[in-house]
Design an enzyme around this catalytic site. Sequence first.
Site, PDB file in Angstrom:
ATOM      1  NE  ARG A  34      -4.114   5.703   6.511  1.00  0.00           N
ATOM      2  CZ  ARG A  34      -2.857   5.411   6.813  1.00  0.00           C
ATOM      3  NH1 ARG A  34      -2.575   4.842   7.954  1.00  0.00           N
ATOM      4  NH2 ARG A  34      -1.898   5.711   5.968  1.00  0.00           N
ATOM      5  NE  ARG A  68      -2.214   1.857   3.219  1.00  0.00           N
ATOM      6  CZ  ARG A  68      -2.154   1.634   4.538  1.00  0.00           C
ATOM      7  NH1 ARG A  68      -2.797   0.648   5.080  1.00  0.00           N
ATOM      8  NH2 ARG A  68      -1.440   2.426   5.305  1.00  0.00           N
ATOM      9  CG  ASN A 115       2.507   1.027   4.583  1.00  0.00           C
ATOM     10  OD1 ASN A 115       3.086   1.197   5.656  1.00  0.00           O
ATOM     11  ND2 ASN A 115       1.732   1.950   4.050  1.00  0.00           N
ATOM     12  CE  LYS A 148       8.127   5.389   8.142  1.00  0.00           C
ATOM     13  NZ  LYS A 148       7.658   4.058   8.589  1.00  0.00           N
ATOM     14  CE  LYS A 191       7.748  10.198   7.520  1.00  0.00           C
ATOM     15  NZ  LYS A 191       6.999   9.528   6.451  1.00  0.00           N
ATOM     16  CD  GLU A 240       4.424   4.142   5.898  1.00  0.00           C
ATOM     17  OE1 GLU A 240       5.508   3.625   6.193  1.00  0.00           O
ATOM     18  OE2 GLU A 240       3.387   3.943   6.546  1.00  0.00           O
ATOM     19  CB  SER A 298      -4.125  -2.988   7.907  1.00  0.00           C
ATOM     20  OG  SER A 298      -3.600  -1.787   8.355  1.00  0.00           O
ATOM     21  CD  GLU A 323       7.076   0.483   8.347  1.00  0.00           C
ATOM     22  OE1 GLU A 323       5.952   0.878   8.019  1.00  0.00           O
ATOM     23  OE2 GLU A 323       8.121   0.929   7.860  1.00  0.00           O
ATOM     24  N   GLY A 324       3.995   1.414  11.903  1.00  0.00           N
ATOM     25  CA  GLY A 324       2.827   1.249  12.757  1.00  0.00           C
ATOM     26  C   GLY A 324       2.324   2.519  13.408  1.00  0.00           C
TER      27      GLY A 324
HETATM   28  P1  ADP Z   1       4.257   4.689   9.843  1.00  0.00           P
HETATM   29  O1  ADP Z   1       5.099   3.587   9.332  1.00  0.00           O
HETATM   30  O2  ADP Z   1       4.374   4.883  11.303  1.00  0.00           O
HETATM   31  O3  ADP Z   1       2.849   4.599   9.349  1.00  0.00           O
HETATM   32  P2  ADP Z   1       4.449   7.091   8.216  1.00  0.00           P
HETATM   33  O4  ADP Z   1       5.616   7.501   7.410  1.00  0.00           O
HETATM   34  O5  ADP Z   1       3.263   6.642   7.454  1.00  0.00           O
HETATM   35  O6  ADP Z   1       4.936   5.997   9.254  1.00  0.00           O
HETATM   36  O7  ADP Z   1       4.049   8.295   9.167  1.00  0.00           O
HETATM   37  C1  ADP Z   1       2.955   8.226  10.063  1.00  0.00           C
HETATM   38  C2  ADP Z   1       1.999   9.386   9.824  1.00  0.00           C
HETATM   39  O8  ADP Z   1       2.689  10.629   9.976  1.00  0.00           O
HETATM   40  C3  ADP Z   1       1.409   9.442   8.430  1.00  0.00           C
HETATM   41  O9  ADP Z   1       0.259   8.639   8.341  1.00  0.00           O
HETATM   42  C4  ADP Z   1       1.107  10.920   8.256  1.00  0.00           C
HETATM   43  O10 ADP Z   1      -0.127  11.257   8.852  1.00  0.00           O
HETATM   44  C5  ADP Z   1       2.219  11.574   9.045  1.00  0.00           C
HETATM   45  N1  ADP Z   1       3.320  11.920   8.115  1.00  0.00           N
HETATM   46  C6  ADP Z   1       4.328  11.108   7.741  1.00  0.00           C
HETATM   47  N2  ADP Z   1       5.128  11.717   6.846  1.00  0.00           N
HETATM   48  C7  ADP Z   1       4.628  12.943   6.651  1.00  0.00           C
HETATM   49  C8  ADP Z   1       4.997  14.061   5.842  1.00  0.00           C
HETATM   50  N3  ADP Z   1       6.079  14.019   5.060  1.00  0.00           N
HETATM   51  N4  ADP Z   1       4.229  15.172   5.893  1.00  0.00           N
HETATM   52  C9  ADP Z   1       3.128  15.228   6.685  1.00  0.00           C
HETATM   53  N5  ADP Z   1       2.730  14.206   7.470  1.00  0.00           N
HETATM   54  C10 ADP Z   1       3.459  13.075   7.458  1.00  0.00           C
HETATM   55 MG    MG Z   2       2.039   4.983   7.544  1.00  0.00          MG
END
Ligand code: ADP
Ligand code: MG
Length: 534
Positions: free
Chosen positions: A510, A129, A150, A351, A415, A148, A155, A419-420
């Site tokens: 979401r 995803r 996945n 990442k 970051k 990102e 899910s 994950e999660g």
């Molecule tokens: P995870 O693996 O924890 O899901 P993500 O990279 O998806 O990691 O980051 C978690 C959440 O943080 C995302 O669902 C988003 O809401 C927010 N986020 C992540 N990267 C960005 C970004 N570059 N700009 C704005 N919000 C972000």
């Molecule tokens: Mg995410």
Amino acid sequence: MSDIAASVLDTDALAVEANSFASANGIQVERKKTDKSDDNLFLGAPMSLLPNAYPEQEFKKACDVAPAFNELVERVSQDAEFLQQTLGGGVSSMDPFTAKILKLYNQVYVDDSTANSAAKSADRLGILRSDYMLHSNDDDSYQIKQVELNTIASSFAGLSCKIANMHRYLSSRYETEIEDFLQTNRKRVITTDDDGKNDAAPFPPAVGVPVNPALDELPLAMKLAYDRYVERFTTTNSNDNNPPVVLFVVQDGETNTVDQRLLEFALWENHKIPVVRRSLTRLNSELSVDDTTGALKLLKQEVAVVYFRAGYAPTDYGDGEDGIEWNARLTLEASRATKCPCLGYHLAGTKKVQQELARPGILERFFPEKNETEKVAAMRTCFAGLYSCGDDATPEDLEAIRDVLDGGHAKYVLKPQREGGGYNFYGEEIVEKLRSNIERTGDSLKLSEDLAEFILMQRLFPPQQNAVLMRGGKVEGTGDSISELGSFGTLVVDSSGEVVHNRYAGFLLRTKFSGVDEGGVASGFATLSSPYLC
Ligand code: ADP
Ligand code: MG
């Protein structure tokens, strides 16, 4: 609370409609079991009352580019040198979890060319995803940028289909009542004339909530993987009464079980394929691999496909380094069963790999052919700014880090390799984290090794839309929200790398209140929604 429409149908009445639809269609999550009660209770999933306006063209882009990202993951997973270079140095020394996955990957697929032939002969199943936020272009229009990719436990394929059905129902049944609400939100995301004065021109007709094929497509990909396994390995008469199963590896205490069960029930209903659910902890004592054939057995039951909805977080390995959960993971991997994902796909979704793929020339390393330039360009336009904080940091990366230190922190997210949901750094936290790990002399920066596992990412600012968010069947609040679109892709590849099946497989939207930085639904930040294409 302000009403969605000043008509007979107020927000609360619409929430009753939504809740009823949700209950009748199983849009639910399991309640977290507590010490006081282990009752099996289900409650309404976190959801947005109405869909969010979404530019059709950008939605389509996310669907169209899905097969290219699938292929990218496959190719990255087969490039041991790239994975070692990217994840082996500073990342591995700072993040024992990624180090362990990489170690197992090397152990099974790289180190000894004669061992583990069963694993090497296995097909690979990808259920990915790719998550996007709309980001503003200079001309006021919006463009998707990847948050990102996945590759493990992607899910909400199940629940997002049901949510799309609910939003399609509400937005057609109560079309007149919610027209103003949707129209206001449409104005936030699309420009309809050359000047960007989006109030001036009339809107083209909205397309509405698209059909979400995820609940057909994910089980279909699993079925293809399953059928191939049976065709390749199972003799016709030996297993007639006891066909192999698909093993769902799940977390103890998981609350998002309905979403998983929807896939399980679709596998049975559409394809008569049986599923067994187990945690890594329990699996260890129940698994074995046949020495000669490499067949994976769960007690006496042969397993054709292993689908991980657990195993992506250190907490899934409670027994620690070299404990029973890691042992189970290795046993699963070493077998001839088709893994979703195999260790290589898992690593391709980290990442750090995402950041490395955005560097000039790296996509081309994986897609070197002339006829692949379009694919490369389509993926590249989705990339946001990504910067290393490790010893491989380039002058451009250091420039971004300096920008954070000099007051530009609002433009970035920091970051770690996790994950999660719930682990990222935002705003002043980024400055603090970087300051305490950097020695600065004038313009020159010395990064401490502690930062090696971190990537710095351009912060995306999606358009804000009005939303009513619900949790556990209750209206949680009304206000400005932002959304993240997920585009599913499914992939079946044989052991030689030949792609057997590769396609877009559905979507997830979401939505969370604008003030909330993090994004997970299961982690309590976001709600399930749907795009209303316009
Ligand atoms: P995870 O693996 O924890 O899901 P993500 O990279 O998806 O990691 O980051 C978690 C959440 O943080 C995302 O669902 C988003 O809401 C927010 N986020 C992540 N990267 C960005 C970004 N570059 N700009 C704005 N919000 C972000
Ligand atoms: Mg995410």
